[in-house]
Design a protein around this motif. Structure first.
Motif, mmCIF file in Angstrom:
data_model
loop_
_atom_site.group_PDB
_atom_site.id
_atom_site.type_symbol
_atom_site.label_atom_id
_atom_site.label_comp_id
_atom_site.label_asym_id
_atom_site.label_seq_id
_atom_site.Cartn_x
_atom_site.Cartn_y
_atom_site.Cartn_z
ATOM 1 N N THR A 1 0.837 -1.202 0.000
ATOM 2 C CA THR A 1 0.000 0.000 0.000
ATOM 3 C C THR A 1 0.871 1.251 0.000
ATOM 4 N N LEU A 2 0.536 2.163 -0.908
ATOM 5 C CA LEU A 2 1.192 3.469 -0.948
ATOM 6 C C LEU A 2 0.187 4.515 -0.492
ATOM 7 N N TYR A 3 0.598 5.373 0.421
ATOM 8 C CA TYR A 3 -0.234 6.492 0.848
ATOM 9 C C TYR A 3 0.313 7.779 0.251
ATOM 10 N N ALA A 4 -0.550 8.502 -0.430
ATOM 11 C CA ALA A 4 -0.184 9.808 -0.986
ATOM 12 C C ALA A 4 -1.023 10.854 -0.258
ATOM 13 N N ILE A 5 -0.378 11.713 0.491
ATOM 14 C CA ILE A 5 -1.075 12.644 1.374
ATOM 15 C C ILE A 5 -0.947 14.056 0.819
ATOM 16 N N ALA A 6 -2.089 14.632 0.421
ATOM 17 C CA ALA A 6 -2.121 16.018 -0.042
ATOM 18 C C ALA A 6 -2.172 16.922 1.190
ATOM 19 N N LEU A 7 -1.266 17.871 1.277
ATOM 20 C CA LEU A 7 -1.138 18.673 2.497
ATOM 21 C C LEU A 7 -2.156 19.806 2.588
ATOM 22 N N ALA A 8 -3.001 19.934 1.569
ATOM 23 C CA ALA A 8 -4.176 20.810 1.602
ATOM 24 C C ALA A 8 -5.171 20.239 0.602
ATOM 25 N N SER B 1 -6.444 -0.098 -6.983
ATOM 26 C CA SER B 1 -7.547 0.723 -6.468
ATOM 27 C C SER B 1 -6.998 1.974 -5.801
ATOM 28 N N VAL B 2 -7.851 2.990 -5.743
ATOM 29 C CA VAL B 2 -7.524 4.246 -5.054
ATOM 30 C C VAL B 2 -8.725 4.649 -4.209
ATOM 31 N N SER B 3 -8.473 4.985 -2.963
ATOM 32 C CA SER B 3 -9.551 5.466 -2.095
ATOM 33 C C SER B 3 -9.065 6.674 -1.305
ATOM 34 N N LEU B 4 -10.008 7.455 -0.829
ATOM 35 C CA LEU B 4 -9.721 8.632 -0.004
ATOM 36 C C LEU B 4 -10.112 8.300 1.420
ATOM 37 N N LEU B 5 -9.136 8.278 2.333
ATOM 38 C CA LEU B 5 -9.425 7.912 3.715
ATOM 39 C C LEU B 5 -10.470 8.857 4.308
ATOM 40 N N ILE C 1 -7.022 12.091 -9.856
ATOM 41 C CA ILE C 1 -8.049 11.573 -8.958
ATOM 42 C C ILE C 1 -9.188 12.587 -8.848
ATOM 43 N N LYS C 2 -10.393 12.153 -9.149
ATOM 44 C CA LYS C 2 -11.569 13.005 -8.999
ATOM 45 C C LYS C 2 -12.001 13.009 -7.538
ATOM 46 N N LEU C 3 -12.185 14.186 -6.994
ATOM 47 C CA LEU C 3 -12.479 14.297 -5.560
ATOM 48 C C LEU C 3 -13.958 14.518 -5.297
ATOM 49 N N PRO C 4 -14.453 14.044 -4.161
ATOM 50 C CA PRO C 4 -15.846 14.296 -3.780
ATOM 51 C C PRO C 4 -16.041 15.762 -3.417
ATOM 52 N N THR D 1 -5.591 11.975 2.644
ATOM 53 C CA THR D 1 -4.807 10.796 2.286
ATOM 54 C C THR D 1 -5.479 9.940 1.229
ATOM 55 N N PHE D 2 -4.719 9.676 0.159
ATOM 56 C CA PHE D 2 -5.155 8.730 -0.861
ATOM 57 C C PHE D 2 -4.436 7.401 -0.606
ATOM 58 N N LYS D 3 -5.256 6.359 -0.469
ATOM 59 C CA LYS D 3 -4.716 5.017 -0.243
ATOM 60 C C LYS D 3 -4.680 4.300 -1.597
ATOM 61 N N ILE D 4 -3.490 3.974 -2.038
ATOM 62 C CA ILE D 4 -3.281 3.393 -3.366
ATOM 63 C C ILE D 4 -2.806 1.961 -3.206
ATOM 64 N N GLU D 5 -3.641 1.035 -3.656
ATOM 65 C CA GLU D 5 -3.307 -0.389 -3.544
ATOM 66 C C GLU D 5 -2.756 -0.881 -4.890
ATOM 67 N N PHE D 6 -1.669 -1.642 -4.811
ATOM 68 C CA PHE D 6 -1.090 -2.203 -6.014
ATOM 69 C C PHE D 6 -1.458 -3.682 -6.146
ATOM 70 N N ALA D 7 -1.598 -4.123 -7.391
ATOM 71 C CA ALA D 7 -1.926 -5.528 -7.652
ATOM 72 C C ALA D 7 -0.788 -6.403 -7.182
#
Length: 483
Positions: free
Chosen positions: A413-420, A444-448, A464-467, A477-483
């Motif tokens: 799992t890779l976490y990509a954290i946008a600081l704003a 897959s990609v999800s937003l914590l 990534i399209k945001l809600p 934080t975007f949680k990025i899962e690799f196959a």
């Protein structure tokens, strides 16, 4: 100091032997701790925790304030604040509960600051919180409360600087010169840059050097803390880098690390600058960060306030978003954040301090999996905001943006954290199609705090399209899962 160790201890008092040190898992996994500056210096609540020294430095704002507020130094000296340091509302369990709520994994109160007043029950001094002021073993109470809630307990020692800390009181009539208080204010040797022409704060061989009596006392006090409270972290301030301390640091580290072997616990020492060689302890930067990823685990110690480590009446607080952003930045670069608060002299934690801790807790309750138990990625991050490197740079940078991304990993799992908040779309440039940093196909990609999100990967990056609704107040934080 009891030397009841095995005949052949693992660690010897040499740098080579001390390189057997390994950073404990609790530290590398925990990432976030609480620092506590609470002492007699909290009573005047003016300027900062160096009031004890600067009130004796003629011409300083503290000196002028002291004379105006309390009178001549012969009539009201630093020692006279001790009866006002009551700790009447101190509740170690309530403090620990707040620290737990903040998401902290370790707690590090100051055991003794430069002023020489010990916050623990020392057999080597009468000037302690157990015998004066609160008349309680503050360190003992915090150790018990912290451990009760599953957090790791540590301490800090700033005793080394006491060699010269009160030397200003030698220059004019003051109680520093009264023999009745020599065991508190002393040695007060005129060795500081203000006292010695041509000296600098970073000179590693101040003159006159601490003598053997002072150095042996320093070692005995520090080992006493280890034996009485079994801290798993011992944080040292900068002046231990003095040349004359080297053999004493080796002796202390060997003693401490061997004691930890007996306890069966992982421990660490924090140092600044070059006081310890690489691989023998954990490097610490005061109020500062690193520009890039650091190969060894390190720490940034900073405070909720911009202008003081201890309680002051005009505390200039940081924005919680900045503190959270710095936590993420530090962790992405293989570090931990030790965040300081300053309780009032009666033992209550100011609401401004508590509010920042609660904000940290709210953020970590959603995003903690991107912090705890993680390790750095191949790069720390991307984005436009420049982070200054080195000590006392914590207020230099501009605010983080939604284009500032920091990475952490845990397994696949890779976490990509946008600081704003990035807006309608987040773009992670480092994850463009064919990126050399990516080791597998994104599954897959999800937003914590929110859930799965739509995404596409092309030559521009991972888009990534945001809600419409933000899942929180600060970094995301975007949680990025690799196959």
């Amino acid at each position: 100091m009891s030397y009841n160790q095995s005949p052949k201890p693992k660690f010897e008092a040499t740098w080579e032997s001390l390189k057997q040190f390994q950073t404990p898992d609790w530290y590398e996994n925990g990432k976030f701790g609480i620092f506590i500056h609470w002492g007699v210096y909290s009573v005047p609540a003016f300027a900062n925790e160096w009031y004890a020294r600067n009130m004796y430095v003629q011409g300083s704002p503290e000196f002028e304030h002291h004379v105006k507020t309390y009178g001549p130094h012969t009539e009201f000296g630093y020692k006279d604040f001790i009866p006002q340091f009551t700790g009447a509302n101190f509740n170690a369990d309530e403090w620990a509960q707040l620290f737990k709520e903040s998401g902290a994994r370790f707690v590090v109160p100051v055991a003794e600051h430069h002023d020489g007043f010990a916050m623990y029950d020392s057999d080597l001094s009468d000037w302690t919180a157990a015998k004066m002021g609160p008349k309680r073993d503050i360190i003992g109470a915090l150790a018990a409360a912290t451990r009760q809630l599953g957090m790791v307990f540590g301490v800090s020692s700033h005793r080394a600087e006491h060699w010269w800390f009160m030397d200003g009181g030698r220059k004019f009539p003051s109680d520093v010169q009264d023999p009745a208080y020599q065991d508190f204010y002393g040695p007060a040797v005129p060795a500081s840059p203000e006292a010695v022409n041509g000296a600098t704060w970073r000179n590693k061989d101040w003159q006159p050097r601490p003598d053997a009596k002072f150095l042996e006392d320093w070692l005995a006090r520090t080992c006493e803390i280890v034996d009485k409270y079994q801290p798993q972290l011992v944080w040292f301030d900068w002046w231990i880098e003095q040349t004359v301390f080297e053999t004493y640091l080796q002796r202390f580290a060997a003693y401490y690390y061997n004691r930890a072997e007996e306890w069966g616990q992982g421990v660490a020492i924090n140092f600044k600058h070059e006081a310890f060689p690489e691989g023998t302890a954990v490097y610490d930067i005061e109020r500062g960060q690193l520009k890039g990823l650091y190969p060894a685990f390190w720490q940034n110690d900073t405070a909720v306030g911009k202008n003081s480590w201890c309680y002051v009446e005009d505390q200039d607080y940081k924005d919680p978003a900045d503190v959270i952003g710095d936590l993420v930045d530090v962790v992405s670069k293989n570090g931990a954040l030790l965040l300081n608060i300053g309780p009032k002299p009666d033992g209550t934690i100011p609401e401004g301090d508590a509010n920042i801790l609660r904000a940290m807790g709210r953020w970590l309750s959603i995003n903690g999996e991107a912090i705890y138990d993680t390790r750095p990625w191949s790069i720390y991050g991307e984005g436009p905001t420049e982070v200054s490197e080195g000590s006392f740079t914590d207020t230099n940078r501009s605010a983080y943006t939604g284009q500032d991304i920091r990475f952490t990993t845990n397994g696949k799992t890779l976490y990509a954290i946008a600081l704003a908040w990035p807006g309608d779309e987040a773009v992670i440039r480092s994850l463009s199609a064919g990126s050399p940093h990516q080791t597998g196909e994104i599954a897959s990609v999800s937003l914590l705090g929110s859930g799965a999100v739509e995404w596409v990967q092309n030559e521009d990056g991972l888009r990534i399209k945001l809600p419409r609704q933000q899942p929180g107040e600060h970094a995301f934080t975007f949680k990025i899962e690799f196959a």
